[in-house]
Design an enzyme around this catalytic site. Structure first.
Site, PDB file in Angstrom:
ATOM      1  N   SER A 145       1.727   1.318  13.466  1.00 16.63           N
ATOM      2  CA  SER A 145       0.682   1.031  12.481  1.00 16.63           C
ATOM      3  C   SER A 145      -0.373   0.090  13.079  1.00 16.63           C
ATOM      4  O   SER A 145      -0.936   0.385  14.127  1.00 16.63           O
ATOM      5  CB  SER A 145       1.321   0.453  11.218  1.00 16.63           C
ATOM      6  OG  SER A 145       0.399   0.358  10.169  1.00 16.63           O
ATOM      7  N   ASP A 311       1.921  11.517   7.103  1.00 16.83           N
ATOM      8  CA  ASP A 311       1.263  10.211   7.070  1.00 16.83           C
ATOM      9  C   ASP A 311      -0.144  10.332   6.478  1.00 16.83           C
ATOM     10  O   ASP A 311      -1.006  11.021   7.034  1.00 16.83           O
ATOM     11  CB  ASP A 311       1.185   9.641   8.491  1.00 16.83           C
ATOM     12  CG  ASP A 311       0.819   8.170   8.534  1.00 16.83           C
ATOM     13  OD1 ASP A 311       0.183   7.679   7.580  1.00 16.83           O
ATOM     14  OD2 ASP A 311       1.155   7.506   9.526  1.00 16.83           O
ATOM     15  N   HIS A 344       3.871   7.230   6.166  1.00 19.70           N
ATOM     16  CA  HIS A 344       3.541   6.202   7.134  1.00 19.70           C
ATOM     17  C   HIS A 344       4.717   5.277   7.431  1.00 19.70           C
ATOM     18  O   HIS A 344       4.850   4.762   8.537  1.00 19.70           O
ATOM     19  CB  HIS A 344       2.353   5.378   6.619  1.00 19.70           C
ATOM     20  CG  HIS A 344       1.848   4.379   7.605  1.00 19.70           C
ATOM     21  ND1 HIS A 344       1.304   4.745   8.821  1.00 19.70           N
ATOM     22  CD2 HIS A 344       1.817   3.007   7.574  1.00 19.70           C
ATOM     23  CE1 HIS A 344       0.951   3.655   9.486  1.00 19.70           C
ATOM     24  NE2 HIS A 344       1.262   2.598   8.761  1.00 19.70           N
TER      25      HIS A 344
END
Length: 370
Positions: A145, A311, A344
């Site tokens: 991330s 995601d 995610h």
């Protein structure tokens, strides 16, 4: 597992990329394993937006870390082989200098006088830790991330700093969709009357703003497919509060509420604003004129790019862009396209898919003293 929790104190100003400088900077970090005689087995980990440097448990701190299943003896990031460093991001409230820190020039908390924070600043702070440990070149730099963005910034700023990189569920820059979501989260916090232009007391934070921002974040961290599979239309067990005709009816609402309440007591609102904006400001093209040129300039020998098909925040196409840009014919590039349904957040929960990919990649790293 042996570990060390430390704070690096810089004895010189720390210039910020977008202007200004921090004095008396502290950078919190934790380490696991032992540095080899040749100093060639170090792996640096950058975190996502909200975690601390406590990525794994240890004898010093037995509490489970945010990447507990990934770091340790016999795990993908094997501490019998690697010396692992995880830094608390500059700007984050878990030990590193942040808006909650005291400005030595005023004796007051920085709050909104903290300079504009960028991903490059976070990367440079990590590099300060690496340098302080006498490490000239990392075996690998790893991050999911925001941490994946920081990995890219690190390789752009310090071309000879690492022999390999692992970027997970990240991108060279945020999409308009992701920027819009984070912008709304920041507005939720700033519109809370308790925010007081960032001058709230530590025991009177903008609770409602943080609560709503976290709920919106949680919705985007997972996929619609997982929400359906996990909750369906299951009704909440708790009775609705008297006088609240629009309270919680469904279990998914209860789940979001519980996680939001938990987050409120863990993360400072101003820190959230700064780090969230740093993600939006980052653009790898700033380091070469285009994303393709910036990636072409990387000198890593090997790269692993991991993306997740569900995601929303960092679509799989963005991971493909990184893999394509790094594939210049002279380095080994692996692109893992995972079918996780957790969106995610898959890198935190879908260990059955993530562990083998990272294990195999790191197993092929050559060390002088394996």
């Amino acid at each position: 597992m042996a570990s060390a929790r430390k704070i690096l104190n810089l004895d010189r100003p720390f210039p910020m990329r977008r202007g200004g400088a921090l004095q008396d900077v502290q950078i919190a970090y934790e380490t696991w394993g032992d540095l080899s005689f040749c100093n060639d087995n170090a792996i640096l980990i950058f975190t996502g937006l909200s975690p601390s440097a406590h990525a794994a448990s240890s004898t010093e701190d037995p509490a489970p870390g945010w990447w507990e299943d990934m770091i340790g003896p016999g795990r993908p990031i094997d501490t019998r082989r690697f010396f692992v460093i995880c830094v608390n991001s500059l700007g984050s409230p878990f030990g590193s200098t942040s808006p909650t820190s005291i400005n030595p020039a005023t004796g007051q908390c920085y709050r909104l006088t903290f300079p504009v924070l960028t991903v490059e600043d976070i990367a440079r702070a990590g590099h300060e830790v690496v340098t302080s440990l006498g490490i000239k070149k990392l075996a690998a730099v790893v991050g999911p991330s925001l941490g994946g963005m920081t990995v890219l910034a690190y390789c752009a700023l310090f071309p000879e700093g690492a022999r390999a990189l692992v970027s997970i569920s990240s991108a060279a820059r945020s999409t308009p969709f992701a920027i819009a979501l984070r912008s709304l989260q920041r507005e939720m916090i700033r519109k809370d009357p308790a925010w007081l232009e960032g001058n709230y007391a530590s025991d009177a934070i903008p609770v409602q703003g943080m609560r709503l921002a976290r709920k919106l974040g949680m919705i985007t961290y997972r996929s619609a497919k997982e929400w359906l599979q996990r909750f369906g239309r299951e009704r909440a067990n708790a009775e609705r509060k008297p006088g609240d005709p629009f309270g919680i009816d469904f279990e998914v609402e209860s789940y979001l509420e519980n996680h939001a309440v938990k987050f409120i007591g863990q993360f400072d609102p101003n820190c959230y604003l700064y780090i969230s904006r740093a993600m939006d400001l980052f653009d790898l093209a700033d380091h070469g004129g285009s994303v393709a040129e910036a990636l072409r300039r990387f000198t890593v020998e090997r790269a692993l790019i991991i993306g997740v098909e569900t995601d929303l925040l960092f679509p799989i196409e963005q991971q493909q862009e990184l893999a394509d840009g790094l594939s210049n014919g002279t380095r080994t590039v692996q692109f893992a396209r995972l079918a996780s349904i957790q969106g995610h957040d898959s890198f935190l929960v879908d260990m059955d898919r993530f562990r083998p990919v990272i294990t195999d990649f790191l197993a092929e790293l050559k060390l002088a003293n394996p």
